[in-house]
Design an enzyme around this catalytic site. Structure first.
Site, PDB file in Angstrom:
ATOM      1  N   GLY A 192       0.834  -1.206   0.000  1.00 53.61           N
ATOM      2  CA  GLY A 192       0.000   0.000   0.000  1.00 53.61           C
ATOM      3  C   GLY A 192       0.861   1.245   0.000  1.00 53.61           C
ATOM      4  O   GLY A 192       0.589   2.214   0.708  1.00 53.61           O
ATOM      5  N   ARG A 210      -0.241   5.472  -1.764  1.00 52.70           N
ATOM      6  CA  ARG A 210      -0.928   6.651  -1.219  1.00 52.70           C
ATOM      7  C   ARG A 210      -0.693   6.746   0.288  1.00 52.70           C
ATOM      8  O   ARG A 210      -0.250   5.798   0.912  1.00 52.70           O
ATOM      9  CB  ARG A 210      -2.447   6.540  -1.469  1.00 52.70           C
ATOM     10  CG  ARG A 210      -2.805   6.647  -2.930  1.00 52.70           C
ATOM     11  CD  ARG A 210      -4.309   6.694  -3.160  1.00 52.70           C
ATOM     12  NE  ARG A 210      -4.946   5.407  -2.966  1.00 52.70           N
ATOM     13  CZ  ARG A 210      -5.891   5.168  -2.044  1.00 52.70           C
ATOM     14  NH1 ARG A 210      -6.300   6.127  -1.249  1.00 52.70           N
ATOM     15  NH2 ARG A 210      -6.435   3.973  -1.928  1.00 52.70           N
ATOM     16  N   VAL A 241      -2.557  -7.868  -1.294  1.00 49.96           N
ATOM     17  CA  VAL A 241      -1.730  -8.497  -0.256  1.00 49.96           C
ATOM     18  C   VAL A 241      -2.488  -9.490   0.631  1.00 49.96           C
ATOM     19  O   VAL A 241      -1.886 -10.216   1.406  1.00 49.96           O
ATOM     20  CB  VAL A 241      -1.021  -7.446   0.632  1.00 49.96           C
ATOM     21  CG1 VAL A 241       0.078  -6.738  -0.124  1.00 49.96           C
ATOM     22  CG2 VAL A 241      -2.016  -6.465   1.221  1.00 49.96           C
ATOM     23  N   TYR A 296     -11.783  -3.770  12.457  1.00 48.18           N
ATOM     24  CA  TYR A 296     -10.501  -3.077  12.277  1.00 48.18           C
ATOM     25  C   TYR A 296      -9.651  -3.165  13.558  1.00 48.18           C
ATOM     26  O   TYR A 296      -8.447  -3.446  13.496  1.00 48.18           O
ATOM     27  CB  TYR A 296     -10.804  -1.624  11.912  1.00 48.18           C
ATOM     28  CG  TYR A 296      -9.639  -0.749  11.579  1.00 48.18           C
ATOM     29  CD1 TYR A 296      -9.044  -0.793  10.315  1.00 48.18           C
ATOM     30  CD2 TYR A 296      -9.137   0.165  12.506  1.00 48.18           C
ATOM     31  CE1 TYR A 296      -7.984   0.056   9.995  1.00 48.18           C
ATOM     32  CE2 TYR A 296      -8.080   1.009  12.196  1.00 48.18           C
ATOM     33  CZ  TYR A 296      -7.512   0.959  10.943  1.00 48.18           C
ATOM     34  OH  TYR A 296      -6.462   1.794  10.624  1.00 48.18           O
ATOM     35  N   LYS A 311      -6.014  -4.921  13.875  1.00 46.69           N
ATOM     36  CA  LYS A 311      -4.849  -4.119  14.290  1.00 46.69           C
ATOM     37  C   LYS A 311      -4.244  -4.638  15.599  1.00 46.69           C
ATOM     38  O   LYS A 311      -3.031  -4.557  15.797  1.00 46.69           O
ATOM     39  CB  LYS A 311      -5.252  -2.646  14.396  1.00 46.69           C
ATOM     40  CG  LYS A 311      -5.632  -2.012  13.055  1.00 46.69           C
ATOM     41  CD  LYS A 311      -4.490  -2.082  12.052  1.00 46.69           C
ATOM     42  CE  LYS A 311      -4.771  -1.321  10.781  1.00 46.69           C
ATOM     43  NZ  LYS A 311      -3.658  -1.391   9.808  1.00 46.69           N
TER      44      LYS A 311
END
Ligand code: NAP
Length: 248
Positions: free
Chosen positions: A13, A16, A65, A156, A160
């Site tokens: 990634g 950006r 990925v 998320y 994480k």
């Protein structure tokens, strides 16, 4: 400070936002940088152009990925064109926010696949080369959501937090082989991801940040650059929080 050594880096990634700032910073430190992206070829090409214009070496590599075959293909491409990956930055990530009562299994799976499975797949794919070289740096981009949790982001936050556990486990597995494994956990950083949050959410966030502003992608990149350097040779299994004091 040690003498600068030129290495091969892969930033997932890297087209950006935070990943792009990391790619530019590693290139400016003299490393050859593979800039991975999934769909935005023009952004990745632009990142490569900017790095080359500054005298650096870079390569754009497409690949999802979260997909095992795509990861194998992209790692082969980097190996052929730049050499064996010595610095891996697992940065690619997405959000699919919702309250848990409304969250669809697809939103859970997509976030876990892109944000966590990817870290396992990419780390595994570069491991043989790092073990052979008896040197390696794996740095993954977690989030304060993974440390403290975030309402509306259970998927998320889980992914994480998973990165932080993965980082500690792998660090123990490969520490004796000269490979360090660390994470950074950014707070609110100004990128396309946070631009999607809207003004109300952003100003509410700023009120909770000790330094009174969002962070910049470069402020995260400098922490990653440090962990990637020889100067960070005695740091492993750690997560550096880069959040402007959000969590104080
Ligand atoms: P961003 O601006 O949305 O950029 C996301 C990058 O990830 C893009 O380069 C995108 O490629 C790439 N990507 C997405 N899915 C991918 C996939 N399946 N395979 C390969 N590449 C993929 O995001 P950002 O804000 O810079 O965030 C970067 C990382 O920092 C993420 O892991 C995010 O969770 C984490 N983070 C961000 C913040 C924040 O406040 N921004 C805070 C904490 C943590 P394309 O260009 O092809 O779409």
């Amino acid at each position: 400070m040690g003498e600068a050594v030129s290495r091969v880096a892969l930033v997932t990634g890297g087209s950006r936002g935070i990943g792009r700032a990391i790619a530019e910073l590693l290139a400016s430190a003299g490393h050859s940088v593979a800039v991975n992206y999934v769909s935005n070829a023009s952004a990745a090409d632009d990142a490569v152009r900017v790095i080359e214009a500054a005298g650096g070496r870079a390569l754009a590599v497409q690949g999802d990925v979260g997909d095992e075959t795509a990861v194998a293909t992209l790692i082969d491409q980097v190996q052929d064109q730049l050499g064996s990956v010595e610095i891996l930055v697992n940065n690619a990530g997405i959000t699919r926010d919702d309250l848990i009562m409304r969250m669809k299994p697809e939103s859970w799976d997509e976030v876990l696949q892109t944000n966590l499975r990817s870290v396992y797949l990419c780390s595994k794919a570069v491991m043989r080369g790092m073990l052979r070289a008896r040197w390696g740096r794996i740095i993954s981009v977690s989030s304060v959501a993974g440390v403290y949790g975030n309402a509306g982001q259970a998927n998320y936050s889980a992914a994480k937090a998973g990165i932080i556990g993965f980082t500690k486990g792998l660090a123990k597995e490969v520490g004796s082989r000269g490979i360090t494994v660390n994470a950074v956990a950014p707070g609110f950083i100004a990128t396309d991801m946070t631009a999607a949050l809207g003004e109300d959410t952003t100003s509410a966030a700023v009120e909770r940040i000790t330094l009174g502003r969002l962070g910049t992608a470069r402020e995260v990149a400098t922490a990653v650059g440090y962990l990637a350097s020889d100067d960070a040779s005695y740091i492993t299994g750690q997560t550096i929080v880069v959040d402007g004091g959000l969590a104080l």
